[in-house]
Design a protein around this motif. Sequence first.
Motif, mmCIF file in Angstrom:
data_model
loop_
_atom_site.group_PDB
_atom_site.id
_atom_site.type_symbol
_atom_site.label_atom_id
_atom_site.label_comp_id
_atom_site.label_asym_id
_atom_site.label_seq_id
_atom_site.Cartn_x
_atom_site.Cartn_y
_atom_site.Cartn_z
ATOM 1 N N THR A 276 4.793 -0.479 5.527
ATOM 2 C CA THR A 276 3.396 -0.058 5.558
ATOM 3 C C THR A 276 2.852 -0.062 4.138
ATOM 4 O O THR A 276 3.605 -0.035 3.158
ATOM 5 C CB THR A 276 3.259 1.344 6.175
ATOM 6 N N ALA A 277 1.547 -0.102 4.047
ATOM 7 C CA ALA A 277 0.889 -0.132 2.742
ATOM 8 C C ALA A 277 -0.092 1.020 2.613
ATOM 9 O O ALA A 277 -0.632 1.512 3.616
ATOM 10 C CB ALA A 277 0.156 -1.460 2.554
ATOM 11 N N GLY A 278 -0.278 1.477 1.406
ATOM 12 C CA GLY A 278 -1.242 2.525 1.143
ATOM 13 C C GLY A 278 -2.647 1.979 1.086
ATOM 14 O O GLY A 278 -2.891 0.781 1.300
ATOM 15 N N GLU A 279 -3.609 2.841 0.785
ATOM 16 C CA GLU A 279 -5.010 2.419 0.728
ATOM 17 C C GLU A 279 -5.258 1.386 -0.367
ATOM 18 O O GLU A 279 -6.192 0.581 -0.264
ATOM 19 C CB GLU A 279 -5.905 3.643 0.517
ATOM 20 N N ASP A 280 -4.406 1.397 -1.408
ATOM 21 C CA ASP A 280 -4.577 0.438 -2.498
ATOM 22 C C ASP A 280 -3.886 -0.896 -2.218
ATOM 23 O O ASP A 280 -3.890 -1.801 -3.056
ATOM 24 C CB ASP A 280 -4.052 1.019 -3.807
ATOM 25 N N GLY A 281 -3.267 -1.008 -1.027
ATOM 26 C CA GLY A 281 -2.606 -2.247 -0.667
ATOM 27 C C GLY A 281 -1.165 -2.346 -1.118
ATOM 28 O O GLY A 281 -0.452 -3.279 -0.729
ATOM 29 N N ARG A 282 -0.715 -1.422 -1.918
ATOM 30 C CA ARG A 282 0.664 -1.437 -2.377
ATOM 31 C C ARG A 282 1.596 -0.885 -1.295
ATOM 32 O O ARG A 282 1.179 -0.063 -0.477
ATOM 33 C CB ARG A 282 0.804 -0.608 -3.650
ATOM 34 N N PRO A 283 2.860 -1.321 -1.298
ATOM 35 C CA PRO A 283 3.802 -0.811 -0.297
ATOM 36 C C PRO A 283 3.915 0.703 -0.357
ATOM 37 O O PRO A 283 3.945 1.297 -1.441
ATOM 38 C CB PRO A 283 5.127 -1.488 -0.679
#
Length: 309
Positions: A276-283
């Motif tokens: 899954t990824a956070g709101e910033d697109g990072r894992p």
Amino acid sequence: MASLNPQPTPPKEQTLTFPAAHAALISPYLPQPQPQPSPTPSSSTTTNPKDTTTTTTTTKEKETRPHVTLTYAHSLDASLALAPGVRTALSGPASKAMTHYLRARHAAILVGAGTAVADDPGLNSRLLSLEGPFPEAGVVGQPQQPRPVVLDPRARWAVDGGSRVVGVAREGKGLAPWVFVAQGVVVDEGRRRVLEAVGGRYVPLEARGEKGRFAWEDVLRVLAREGVASVMIEGGGEVINSLLEPAGNAFVDSVIVTIAPTWLGQGGVVVSPPRTAGEDGRPAEPVRLTDVTWCPLGEDVVLCGRIKR
């Protein structure tokens, strides 16, 4: 003189024992012993997760969810089975006895329809006793039997009189299953009669999860309403992976994994939840266990822990 018709010797798997010294290591990750839940889900209780009332019950509903133990066996390459639908034995004798100890320590045991179809499981505890002078570990003697729960939204498990779990219930060696099906799914009447004849039943529930699955909060809410204080979730791959996703692992209280000394190779059923990824697109941060205990059992190793929050 020997009898001409000797009684068959019961198979060893019917009289399993588990070292109490090992049970003492595992017990901190397990729920406290609880009274048995009601024999079958009450017809007075709604299974619509949006409705928090019952039709005739006047006592306040129990809304606290059950203790959830996620437990399974996998290979060194994290495989549960050689291929989907292929029954694959991984646990050695010692860790298999541990599994039956775990079953005796939970009020319910839950599997998905795929496991019910592929394995034809008995879903009961065959533990005879604990070995060793450790009464604090919880000597079982005659084990408490867990209530089998099968998640089968499409009602595809062709349960019949020859199913192992039905035979186990008929012989009084376990309980009959509750089979959760999606609301609106037509259940074969022959299968319904088979289940109800041994004390089980179908439980309709709204399937509002992804891809027509049940949402874990709905399943656990229904079990709590029926007095189930603890549930051992044993498989299969889809069920396990869904519980390790962020939306599922919040419900997991403890994890007990048996690691077998073998590789099954590519193409098997693997425990590997999607990233899954956070709101910033990072894992997102990986799921990690804490409060970990390792317990060698024969050639296997058992890992106990809790998901780090």
